[in-house]
Design a protein around this motif. Structure first.
Motif, PDB file in Angstrom:
ATOM      1  N   LEU A  46     -49.428 125.203  72.204  1.00 55.24           N
ATOM      2  CA  LEU A  46     -49.177 124.860  73.524  1.00 55.24           C
ATOM      3  C   LEU A  46     -47.855 123.667  72.590  1.00 55.24           C
ATOM      4  O   LEU A  46     -48.092 123.209  71.411  1.00 55.24           O
ATOM      5  CB  LEU A  46     -49.787 123.520  73.831  1.00 55.24           C
ATOM      6  CG  LEU A  46     -49.417 122.703  74.652  1.00 55.24           C
ATOM      7  CD1 LEU A  46     -48.939 123.391  76.154  1.00 55.24           C
ATOM      8  CD2 LEU A  46     -50.669 121.850  74.943  1.00 55.24           C
ATOM      9  N   ASP A  47     -47.118 123.870  72.696  1.00 50.88           N
ATOM     10  CA  ASP A  47     -45.846 122.427  72.631  1.00 50.88           C
ATOM     11  C   ASP A  47     -45.717 121.071  73.188  1.00 50.88           C
ATOM     12  O   ASP A  47     -46.621 121.282  74.528  1.00 50.88           O
ATOM     13  CB  ASP A  47     -44.098 123.090  72.657  1.00 50.88           C
ATOM     14  CG  ASP A  47     -43.228 121.801  72.342  1.00 50.88           C
ATOM     15  OD1 ASP A  47     -43.430 121.149  70.880  1.00 50.88           O
ATOM     16  OD2 ASP A  47     -42.001 121.791  72.572  1.00 50.88           O
ATOM     17  N   LEU A  48     -46.360 120.203  72.581  1.00 53.46           N
ATOM     18  CA  LEU A  48     -45.835 118.659  72.598  1.00 53.46           C
ATOM     19  C   LEU A  48     -45.302 118.481  74.043  1.00 53.46           C
ATOM     20  O   LEU A  48     -45.105 117.480  75.190  1.00 53.46           O
ATOM     21  CB  LEU A  48     -46.511 118.114  71.446  1.00 53.46           C
ATOM     22  CG  LEU A  48     -47.625 118.305  71.186  1.00 53.46           C
ATOM     23  CD1 LEU A  48     -47.640 116.561  69.858  1.00 53.46           C
ATOM     24  CD2 LEU A  48     -49.143 117.721  71.854  1.00 53.46           C
ATOM     25  N   ARG A  49     -43.760 118.486  73.628  1.00 58.72           N
ATOM     26  CA  ARG A  49     -42.462 117.849  74.087  1.00 58.72           C
ATOM     27  C   ARG A  49     -42.139 118.741  75.763  1.00 58.72           C
ATOM     28  O   ARG A  49     -41.491 120.003  75.242  1.00 58.72           O
ATOM     29  CB  ARG A  49     -41.962 117.012  73.362  1.00 58.72           C
ATOM     30  CG  ARG A  49     -41.051 116.251  74.313  1.00 58.72           C
ATOM     31  CD  ARG A  49     -39.619 115.581  73.255  1.00 58.72           C
ATOM     32  NE  ARG A  49     -40.169 114.676  72.551  1.00 58.72           N
ATOM     33  CZ  ARG A  49     -40.858 113.448  73.217  1.00 58.72           C
ATOM     34  NH1 ARG A  49     -40.271 112.694  74.034  1.00 58.72           N
ATOM     35  NH2 ARG A  49     -41.000 112.582  72.416  1.00 58.72           N
ATOM     36  N   VAL A  72     -51.881 122.932  68.892  1.00 53.58           N
ATOM     37  CA  VAL A  72     -50.508 122.942  69.180  1.00 53.58           C
ATOM     38  C   VAL A  72     -49.340 122.792  68.303  1.00 53.58           C
ATOM     39  O   VAL A  72     -50.042 122.828  67.040  1.00 53.58           O
ATOM     40  CB  VAL A  72     -51.029 120.804  69.180  1.00 53.58           C
ATOM     41  CG1 VAL A  72     -49.100 120.518  68.959  1.00 53.58           C
ATOM     42  CG2 VAL A  72     -51.841 120.707  70.598  1.00 53.58           C
ATOM     43  N   LEU A  73     -48.492 123.729  68.083  1.00 52.42           N
ATOM     44  CA  LEU A  73     -47.236 124.042  67.605  1.00 52.42           C
ATOM     45  C   LEU A  73     -46.104 123.082  68.080  1.00 52.42           C
ATOM     46  O   LEU A  73     -45.272 123.508  68.654  1.00 52.42           O
ATOM     47  CB  LEU A  73     -47.160 124.755  67.777  1.00 52.42           C
ATOM     48  CG  LEU A  73     -46.109 126.162  66.603  1.00 52.42           C
ATOM     49  CD1 LEU A  73     -46.752 125.773  64.892  1.00 52.42           C
ATOM     50  CD2 LEU A  73     -45.686 127.646  66.782  1.00 52.42           C
ATOM     51  N   THR A  74     -46.026 122.771  66.824  1.00 52.25           N
ATOM     52  CA  THR A  74     -45.365 121.015  67.308  1.00 52.25           C
ATOM     53  C   THR A  74     -44.231 120.961  66.025  1.00 52.25           C
ATOM     54  O   THR A  74     -44.303 120.810  64.936  1.00 52.25           O
ATOM     55  CB  THR A  74     -45.978 119.528  67.927  1.00 52.25           C
ATOM     56  OG1 THR A  74     -45.138 118.988  68.216  1.00 52.25           O
ATOM     57  CG2 THR A  74     -46.514 119.338  66.520  1.00 52.25           C
ATOM     58  N   ILE A 103     -48.431 129.019  59.636  1.00 49.31           N
ATOM     59  CA  ILE A 103     -48.828 129.048  61.684  1.00 49.31           C
ATOM     60  C   ILE A 103     -49.804 130.697  61.672  1.00 49.31           C
ATOM     61  O   ILE A 103     -50.425 130.544  62.474  1.00 49.31           O
ATOM     62  CB  ILE A 103     -47.132 129.047  62.069  1.00 49.31           C
ATOM     63  CG1 ILE A 103     -46.836 127.972  61.568  1.00 49.31           C
ATOM     64  CG2 ILE A 103     -47.533 129.429  63.376  1.00 49.31           C
ATOM     65  CD1 ILE A 103     -44.757 127.784  61.999  1.00 49.31           C
ATOM     66  N   VAL A 104     -49.693 131.761  61.173  1.00 53.90           N
ATOM     67  CA  VAL A 104     -50.044 132.515  61.213  1.00 53.90           C
ATOM     68  C   VAL A 104     -51.540 132.557  61.356  1.00 53.90           C
ATOM     69  O   VAL A 104     -52.724 133.201  61.974  1.00 53.90           O
ATOM     70  CB  VAL A 104     -49.468 134.647  60.937  1.00 53.90           C
ATOM     71  CG1 VAL A 104     -50.540 135.235  60.990  1.00 53.90           C
ATOM     72  CG2 VAL A 104     -48.767 134.812  61.955  1.00 53.90           C
ATOM     73  N   ASP A 105     -51.898 131.837  59.966  1.00 49.00           N
ATOM     74  CA  ASP A 105     -53.097 131.907  59.940  1.00 49.00           C
ATOM     75  C   ASP A 105     -54.369 130.360  60.027  1.00 49.00           C
ATOM     76  O   ASP A 105     -55.479 131.244  60.847  1.00 49.00           O
ATOM     77  CB  ASP A 105     -54.038 131.658  57.615  1.00 49.00           C
ATOM     78  CG  ASP A 105     -53.254 132.669  56.861  1.00 49.00           C
ATOM     79  OD1 ASP A 105     -52.896 133.444  57.680  1.00 49.00           O
ATOM     80  OD2 ASP A 105     -52.970 131.720  56.111  1.00 49.00           O
ATOM     81  N   ALA A 106     -53.368 129.927  60.488  1.00 48.95           N
ATOM     82  CA  ALA A 106     -53.669 128.696  62.039  1.00 48.95           C
ATOM     83  C   ALA A 106     -54.464 129.481  63.663  1.00 48.95           C
ATOM     84  O   ALA A 106     -54.941 129.467  63.770  1.00 48.95           O
ATOM     85  CB  ALA A 106     -52.797 127.684  61.942  1.00 48.95           C
ATOM     86  N   ILE A 107     -53.105 129.971  63.686  1.00 52.06           N
ATOM     87  CA  ILE A 107     -53.703 131.017  65.094  1.00 52.06           C
ATOM     88  C   ILE A 107     -54.843 131.717  64.860  1.00 52.06           C
ATOM     89  O   ILE A 107     -55.621 131.401  66.181  1.00 52.06           O
ATOM     90  CB  ILE A 107     -52.229 131.970  65.872  1.00 52.06           C
ATOM     91  CG1 ILE A 107     -50.986 130.546  66.416  1.00 52.06           C
ATOM     92  CG2 ILE A 107     -52.689 132.785  66.308  1.00 52.06           C
ATOM     93  CD1 ILE A 107     -49.954 131.407  65.655  1.00 52.06           C
TER      94      ILE A 107
END
Length: 209
Positions: A46-49, A72-74, A103-107
């Motif tokens: 999810l993007d925040l804004r 959250v990816l922001t 980012i891939v590791d976080a996902i």
């Protein structure tokens, strides 16, 4: 994925193209649009804004009502929105400026249902005056530290030389304290998040390349 910037969506698709264990199965510019068509989702990034004016809290709650966790990816330009998302119960917050590997590791971790304790999330929590810290006794802290770090109740009991029943009783009391503070922790992953938030466990340091 919920993001109203096509460039971000395209970028994530490229990053996941070589992954055999992760697939971007749906994307939309709003949460409502994402769930307008049925899809089997293990995670929502999810993007925040968003341009529809929706709030991070409302979006996270709407997604979780469908039984899907949120990462959250922001761009992180608004600390208030990052803190709001952290309070809403996301698995983690990571900046779009992080490396593709991070980012891939976080996902990947979030898809497994794991908390993603990034420095971005730590900074949001540290700067949040609304988090009501829970005061725990030294013994309760020891139980929480071991259990939240991944040990079983049986192993915690063995390490602290107390009974398993005592460990479970302490965990019930700890959960009650967090619930009374408005920060419920019904699952082990939620307890892990609370331990990070209150400083009982250290946030992992960012790996150097």
């Amino acid at each position: 994925m919920v993001d109203d910037h096509q460039f971000t969506i395209d970028g994530l698709q490229v990053r996941l193209a070589d992954c055999t264990d992760i697939e971007l199965v749906a994307h939309a510019s709003t949460v409502a649009d994402l769930f307008a068509e049925p899809a089997a989702l293990d995670l929502v990034v999810l993007d925040l804004r968003l341009r529809d004016g929706s709030s991070p809290t409302g979006n996270v709650e709407a997604i979780r009502q469908h039984g899907v966790p949120v990462l959250v990816l922001t761009s992180g330009e608004d600390p208030y929105l990052v803190r709001e998302a952290a309070r809403a119960g996301v698995l983690g917050v990571i900046r779009k400026s992080r490396s593709p590997e991070e980012i891939v590791d976080a996902i990947r971790a979030a898809v497994r249902g794991e908390v993603v304790p990034t420095t971005d999330w730590a900074a949001a929590i540290d700067g949040d005056p609304e988090i009501d810290l829970v005061d725990l006794s030294p013994q309760h802290r020891k139980v929480l530290e071991l259990y939240a770090a991944g040990e079983t109740a049986t192993r915690v009991a063995s390490d602290l030389k107390i009974s398993r029943e005592t460990v479970n009783d302490y965990l019930r009391r700890i959960r009650t304290k967090y619930a009374d503070a408005g920060r419920p922790a019904p699952t082990k992953s939620e307890l892990y998040k609370r331990a990070l938030e209150d400083g009982w466990l250290p946030f992992p340091r960012r790996r150097k390349k």
